[in-house]
Design an enzyme around this catalytic site. Structure first.
Site, PDB file in Angstrom:
ATOM      1  N   ASP A  30       1.087  -0.994   0.081  1.00 33.79           N
ATOM      2  CA  ASP A  30      -0.041   0.072  -0.086  1.00 33.79           C
ATOM      3  C   ASP A  30       0.989   1.162  -0.198  1.00 33.79           C
ATOM      4  O   ASP A  30       1.921   1.082   0.460  1.00 33.79           O
ATOM      5  CB  ASP A  30      -1.128  -0.098   1.124  1.00 33.79           C
ATOM      6  CG  ASP A  30      -2.155   0.779   0.996  1.00 33.79           C
ATOM      7  OD1 ASP A  30      -3.296   0.341   1.247  1.00 33.79           O
ATOM      8  OD2 ASP A  30      -1.983   2.255   1.060  1.00 33.79           O
ATOM      9  N   THR A  86     -12.820   1.886  -5.247  1.00 35.85           N
ATOM     10  CA  THR A  86     -13.496   2.479  -6.619  1.00 35.85           C
ATOM     11  C   THR A  86     -14.528   3.389  -6.379  1.00 35.85           C
ATOM     12  O   THR A  86     -15.712   3.012  -6.039  1.00 35.85           O
ATOM     13  CB  THR A  86     -13.912   1.162  -7.383  1.00 35.85           C
ATOM     14  OG1 THR A  86     -14.981   0.547  -7.009  1.00 35.85           O
ATOM     15  CG2 THR A  86     -12.996   0.633  -8.347  1.00 35.85           C
ATOM     16  N   THR A 122     -14.364  -3.816  -6.860  1.00 34.41           N
ATOM     17  CA  THR A 122     -15.893  -3.779  -7.759  1.00 34.41           C
ATOM     18  C   THR A 122     -15.632  -2.754  -8.810  1.00 34.41           C
ATOM     19  O   THR A 122     -15.450  -1.439  -8.379  1.00 34.41           O
ATOM     20  CB  THR A 122     -16.766  -3.446  -6.690  1.00 34.41           C
ATOM     21  OG1 THR A 122     -16.898  -4.189  -5.427  1.00 34.41           O
ATOM     22  CG2 THR A 122     -18.254  -3.286  -7.231  1.00 34.41           C
ATOM     23  N   PHE A 152     -17.009 -10.629  -2.183  1.00 33.65           N
ATOM     24  CA  PHE A 152     -18.395 -10.455  -1.594  1.00 33.65           C
ATOM     25  C   PHE A 152     -18.435 -10.413  -0.075  1.00 33.65           C
ATOM     26  O   PHE A 152     -19.496 -10.525   0.465  1.00 33.65           O
ATOM     27  CB  PHE A 152     -19.416 -11.583  -1.912  1.00 33.65           C
ATOM     28  CG  PHE A 152     -19.417 -12.135  -3.439  1.00 33.65           C
ATOM     29  CD1 PHE A 152     -20.247 -11.206  -4.452  1.00 33.65           C
ATOM     30  CD2 PHE A 152     -18.658 -13.200  -4.128  1.00 33.65           C
ATOM     31  CE1 PHE A 152     -20.161 -11.642  -5.671  1.00 33.65           C
ATOM     32  CE2 PHE A 152     -18.599 -13.409  -5.418  1.00 33.65           C
ATOM     33  CZ  PHE A 152     -19.394 -12.624  -6.100  1.00 33.65           C
ATOM     34  N   LYS A 207     -20.925  -9.442  -9.171  1.00 36.91           N
ATOM     35  CA  LYS A 207     -20.735  -8.643  -7.934  1.00 36.91           C
ATOM     36  C   LYS A 207     -21.730  -7.383  -8.125  1.00 36.91           C
ATOM     37  O   LYS A 207     -22.377  -7.318  -7.045  1.00 36.91           O
ATOM     38  CB  LYS A 207     -19.369  -7.812  -7.927  1.00 36.91           C
ATOM     39  CG  LYS A 207     -19.120  -6.972  -6.949  1.00 36.91           C
ATOM     40  CD  LYS A 207     -19.387  -7.537  -5.414  1.00 36.91           C
ATOM     41  CE  LYS A 207     -19.415  -6.446  -4.270  1.00 36.91           C
ATOM     42  NZ  LYS A 207     -17.947  -6.158  -3.658  1.00 36.91           N
ATOM     43  N   ASN A 211     -25.090  -6.781  -5.298  1.00 43.17           N
ATOM     44  CA  ASN A 211     -25.461  -5.655  -4.422  1.00 43.17           C
ATOM     45  C   ASN A 211     -26.850  -5.050  -4.821  1.00 43.17           C
ATOM     46  O   ASN A 211     -27.312  -4.528  -4.041  1.00 43.17           O
ATOM     47  CB  ASN A 211     -23.967  -4.932  -4.425  1.00 43.17           C
ATOM     48  CG  ASN A 211     -23.003  -5.096  -3.573  1.00 43.17           C
ATOM     49  OD1 ASN A 211     -23.379  -6.230  -2.793  1.00 43.17           O
ATOM     50  ND2 ASN A 211     -21.936  -4.459  -3.286  1.00 43.17           N
ATOM     51  N   CYS A 263     -20.650   0.413   0.071  1.00 45.91           N
ATOM     52  CA  CYS A 263     -20.754  -0.278  -1.081  1.00 45.91           C
ATOM     53  C   CYS A 263     -22.067  -0.234  -1.638  1.00 45.91           C
ATOM     54  O   CYS A 263     -22.244   0.186  -2.826  1.00 45.91           O
ATOM     55  CB  CYS A 263     -20.453  -1.768  -0.590  1.00 45.91           C
ATOM     56  SG  CYS A 263     -18.764  -2.078   0.112  1.00 45.91           S
ATOM     57  N   LYS A 326     -23.711  -0.074  10.143  1.00 51.27           N
ATOM     58  CA  LYS A 326     -24.399  -1.063  10.550  1.00 51.27           C
ATOM     59  C   LYS A 326     -23.496  -1.707  11.795  1.00 51.27           C
ATOM     60  O   LYS A 326     -22.661  -1.163  12.002  1.00 51.27           O
ATOM     61  CB  LYS A 326     -24.315  -2.288   9.496  1.00 51.27           C
ATOM     62  CG  LYS A 326     -22.999  -2.618   9.090  1.00 51.27           C
ATOM     63  CD  LYS A 326     -23.141  -4.005   8.406  1.00 51.27           C
ATOM     64  CE  LYS A 326     -22.032  -4.737   8.076  1.00 51.27           C
ATOM     65  NZ  LYS A 326     -22.211  -5.763   7.025  1.00 51.27           N
ATOM     66  N   ARG A 333     -19.023   5.612   6.643  1.00 54.18           N
ATOM     67  CA  ARG A 333     -19.193   6.307   5.212  1.00 54.18           C
ATOM     68  C   ARG A 333     -20.748   5.922   4.876  1.00 54.18           C
ATOM     69  O   ARG A 333     -21.486   4.965   5.013  1.00 54.18           O
ATOM     70  CB  ARG A 333     -18.516   5.315   4.289  1.00 54.18           C
ATOM     71  CG  ARG A 333     -17.011   5.744   4.222  1.00 54.18           C
ATOM     72  CD  ARG A 333     -16.352   4.922   3.221  1.00 54.18           C
ATOM     73  NE  ARG A 333     -16.191   3.645   3.714  1.00 54.18           N
ATOM     74  CZ  ARG A 333     -15.957   2.661   2.876  1.00 54.18           C
ATOM     75  NH1 ARG A 333     -15.490   2.653   1.734  1.00 54.18           N
ATOM     76  NH2 ARG A 333     -15.742   1.380   3.435  1.00 54.18           N
TER      77      ARG A 333
HETATM   78  C1  UGA Z   1     -22.068  -5.412   1.298  1.00 55.76           C
HETATM   79  C2  UGA Z   1     -22.678  -6.718   0.780  1.00 55.76           C
HETATM   80  O1  UGA Z   1     -23.655  -7.323   1.569  1.00 55.76           O
HETATM   81  C3  UGA Z   1     -21.403  -7.675   0.655  1.00 55.76           C
HETATM   82  O2  UGA Z   1     -21.860  -8.855  -0.025  1.00 55.76           O
HETATM   83  C4  UGA Z   1     -20.495  -7.120  -0.272  1.00 55.76           C
HETATM   84  O3  UGA Z   1     -19.118  -7.680  -0.474  1.00 55.76           O
HETATM   85  C5  UGA Z   1     -20.029  -5.675   0.123  1.00 55.76           C
HETATM   86  O4  UGA Z   1     -21.194  -4.857   0.243  1.00 55.76           O
HETATM   87  C6  UGA Z   1     -19.138  -4.872  -0.752  1.00 55.76           C
HETATM   88  O5  UGA Z   1     -19.405  -4.510  -1.835  1.00 55.76           O
HETATM   89  O6  UGA Z   1     -18.000  -4.965  -0.605  1.00 55.76           O
HETATM   90  P1  UGA Z   1     -21.690  -4.409   3.583  1.00 55.76           P
HETATM   91  O7  UGA Z   1     -21.723  -3.178   3.013  1.00 55.76           O
HETATM   92  O8  UGA Z   1     -20.556  -4.524   4.528  1.00 55.76           O
HETATM   93  O9  UGA Z   1     -21.782  -5.493   2.427  1.00 55.76           O
HETATM   94  O10 UGA Z   1     -22.960  -4.559   4.505  1.00 55.76           O
HETATM   95  P2  UGA Z   1     -24.330  -5.074   4.203  1.00 55.76           P
HETATM   96  O11 UGA Z   1     -24.328  -6.345   5.327  1.00 55.76           O
HETATM   97  O12 UGA Z   1     -24.732  -5.738   2.939  1.00 55.76           O
HETATM   98  O13 UGA Z   1     -25.340  -4.115   4.819  1.00 55.76           O
HETATM   99  C7  UGA Z   1     -25.494  -2.946   3.942  1.00 55.76           C
HETATM  100  C8  UGA Z   1     -26.424  -1.976   4.747  1.00 55.76           C
HETATM  101  O14 UGA Z   1     -27.960  -2.518   4.408  1.00 55.76           O
HETATM  102  C9  UGA Z   1     -26.390  -1.677   6.100  1.00 55.76           C
HETATM  103  O15 UGA Z   1     -26.406  -0.314   6.080  1.00 55.76           O
HETATM  104  C10 UGA Z   1     -27.516  -2.233   6.695  1.00 55.76           C
HETATM  105  O16 UGA Z   1     -27.961  -1.761   8.291  1.00 55.76           O
HETATM  106  C11 UGA Z   1     -28.513  -2.511   5.560  1.00 55.76           C
HETATM  107  N1  UGA Z   1     -29.745  -3.408   5.939  1.00 55.76           N
HETATM  108  C12 UGA Z   1     -29.288  -4.761   5.764  1.00 55.76           C
HETATM  109  C13 UGA Z   1     -31.073  -3.083   5.965  1.00 55.76           C
HETATM  110  O17 UGA Z   1     -31.080  -1.916   6.099  1.00 55.76           O
HETATM  111  N2  UGA Z   1     -31.833  -4.018   6.210  1.00 55.76           N
HETATM  112  C14 UGA Z   1     -31.521  -5.291   5.886  1.00 55.76           C
HETATM  113  O18 UGA Z   1     -32.420  -6.331   5.917  1.00 55.76           O
HETATM  114  C15 UGA Z   1     -30.063  -5.766   5.724  1.00 55.76           C
END
Ligand code: UGA
Length: 440
Positions: A30, A86, A122, A152, A207, A211, A263, A326, A333
């Site tokens: 890095d 990205t 991504t 993922f 991917k 999402n 993401c 979360k 972010r």
């Molecule tokens: C997401 C995808 O789930 C991953 O598979 C992917 O690899 C990643 O993006 C990425 O592109 O790198 P992430 O952003 O870590 O992962 O978080 P998630 O668990 O997907 O949650 C995303 C948001 O959705 C959070 O703000 C969460 O609170 C919200 N959420 C999730 C809801 O509002 N309701 C739900 O039922 C589930």
């Protein structure tokens, strides 16, 4: 195998550690000196459950090193994983692929043997093909090839998602590339992980399509929450009933404040922008609506909070539990929680924020909000408590004793996770999103 990992952000650091854990020799590169120093010393620049322990364990084996020299990382390695970010381009919805481009250039410039360059970032569909064409033009004395292997992993579950993924996708243009990736992930494949081989474009699409689907599922249930509010129905029961249908499934069907993070919001916008460039904007027009529903949930939460405190935030103290986008993450972010906190602050409320892990990051983004080290301190004398991120710590609050902390026992549960009966039995008035009126 000898691997290099380019970029030690969230994705790169976790990937490097997990690959070393699987037995590979890994050197991760890095340009950020502070990050390299921290990781080399065995401490993590971000909060991720289980990461520090695994980092310490693999550093002790000597199979993992971090460096600021691209040459040191790339030389002698046969597979190079590109794990750089990205982000959204300023003033546009499109993804900024400049870090991917420079990572590829750095690998080509430093390679001292034949190898496979594997993109994990991504990217807009078509990027891998473009890089393959550029590679064909480049005058490297070594046989270098491009493959795409999308990631993922979820924040908070990153180690589990990398070591026990739902599937592996290999976007390749030759049998040799496929064979090499099968070798890298040999132990996961032997453990029964489903793996698919595709062309480059399909692997990039898997991917962003995944999402986009997850975002759509969340916005679908949030749209239902809006309807529930109009007719005094309960979206939590609706979601549970829908989820029993195997074809629908209950995961990612929790209505509330909606999705944030680095993401989902960025990826659906970049996907739509790319579709526009490719002349396929009609196909993804619905993603704009998905985005709008998501943003509306934040506005609805602010409006609900304002109405609960009597229509005016001036002179009102509002405690916000949660700042991370979360639970089990310190990432703020595009955090819905912080967005709501900042909006209420702008409207005149005295906003007092707590988060178990994300306060330092939140303070950098929104320095004018007040931050507290405990939920109790944040909630002291609050006219309203807003649960914005569903950390376990908040789910285990004992409402009867917590009642004496606040000025008025009113709670807006924007994640719809608290047991309403339990809280109202303890004397609280509980409000949700998409759940009709308050409990008491
Ligand atoms: C997401 C995808 O789930 C991953 O598979 C992917 O690899 C990643 O993006 C990425 O592109 O790198 P992430 O952003 O870590 O992962 O978080 P998630 O668990 O997907 O949650 C995303 C948001 O959705 C959070 O703000 C969460 O609170 C919200 N959420 C999730 C809801 O509002 N309701 C739900 O039922 C589930």
């Amino acid at each position: 195998m000898k691997l290099s990992v380019i970029g030690t952000g969230y994705l790169g650091a976790v990937h490097a550690v997990c690959m070393a854990h699987l037995g590979h020799e890994v050197v991760a590169y890095d340009t950020d000196a502070a990050k390299i120093a921290m990781l080399s010393a065995g401490s993590s620049p971000f909060y991720e459950p289980g990461f520090d322990e695994l980092l310490g364990a693999v550093l002790a084996t000597g199979r993992l090193r971090f460096t600021q020299s691209a040459d040191e990382a790339v030389s002698g390695a046969s597979v190079h994983f590109v794990c750089v970010g990205t982000p959204q381009l300023a003033g546009s919805d499109a993804a900024d692929v400049r870090y991917v481009d420079s990572a590829f250039k750095a690998v080509v410039a430093s390679a001292d043997c034949d190898g496979l360059i594997v993109g994990k970032s991504t990217v807009p569909v078509g990027t891998a093909q473009r890089l393959a064409a550029e590679l064909a033009e480049a005058s490297s004395p070594h046989a270098l090839e491009i493959a795409w292997n999308p990631e993922f992993l979820r924040e908070g579950k990153a180690i589990e998602d990398t070591l026990r993924p739902d599937r592996l996708v290999f976007g390749v243009t030759s049998e040799h590339a496929e064979k090499t990736l099968r070798q890298v992930y040999g132990s996961l494949i032997d453990a029964g992980t489903p793996h698919l081989t595709s062309d480059l474009a399909t692997s990039e699409l898997v991917k962003v399509a995944a999402n986009a689907f997850l975002a759509t599922k969340i916005s679908f249930i949030n749209a239902m929450a809006e309807v529930c509010d109009v007719v005094d129905a309960d979206v939590v029961l609706l979601s549970r009933a829908l989820g029993y249908d195997d074809r629908i499934g209950s995961r990612f069907l929790n209505a509330g404040l909606g999705f944030g993070g680095g993401c989902l919001p960025k990826d659906i916008r970049a996907f739509s922008a790319r579709a526009g460039e490719l002349g396929a904007s009609d196909a993804l027009r619905f993603l704009h609506e998905v985005d709008k529903i998501n943003v509306r949930q934040r506005e609805k939460a602010v409006a609900a909070a304002r109405s609960i405190v009597g229509g005016d935030f001036l002179g009102k103290s509002v405690a916000v539990l949660g700042a991370a986008f979360k639970p089990n993450s310190d990432d703020v972010r595009d955090s819905p929680a912080l967005n709501v906190a900042a909006a209420m602050h702008l409207m005149g409320a005295d906003v007092r924020v707590h988060d178990p892990k994300a306060i330092a990051n939140a303070r950098k983004r929104f320095p004018t909000l007040s931050y507290f080290d405990t939920a109790e301190d944040a909630c002291r004398n609050a006219d309203l408590t807003v649960l914005a991120t569903e950390w376990d710590e908040y789910l285990s609050i004992e409402p009867a004793s917590f009642r004496s902390v606040v000025r008025v026992p009113r709670l807006l549960d924007t994640r719809n996770v608290l047991d309403r009966q339990y809280w109202s039995d303890a004397g609280w008035q509980l409000f949700g999103l998409g759940r009709g009126g308050p409990t008491a």
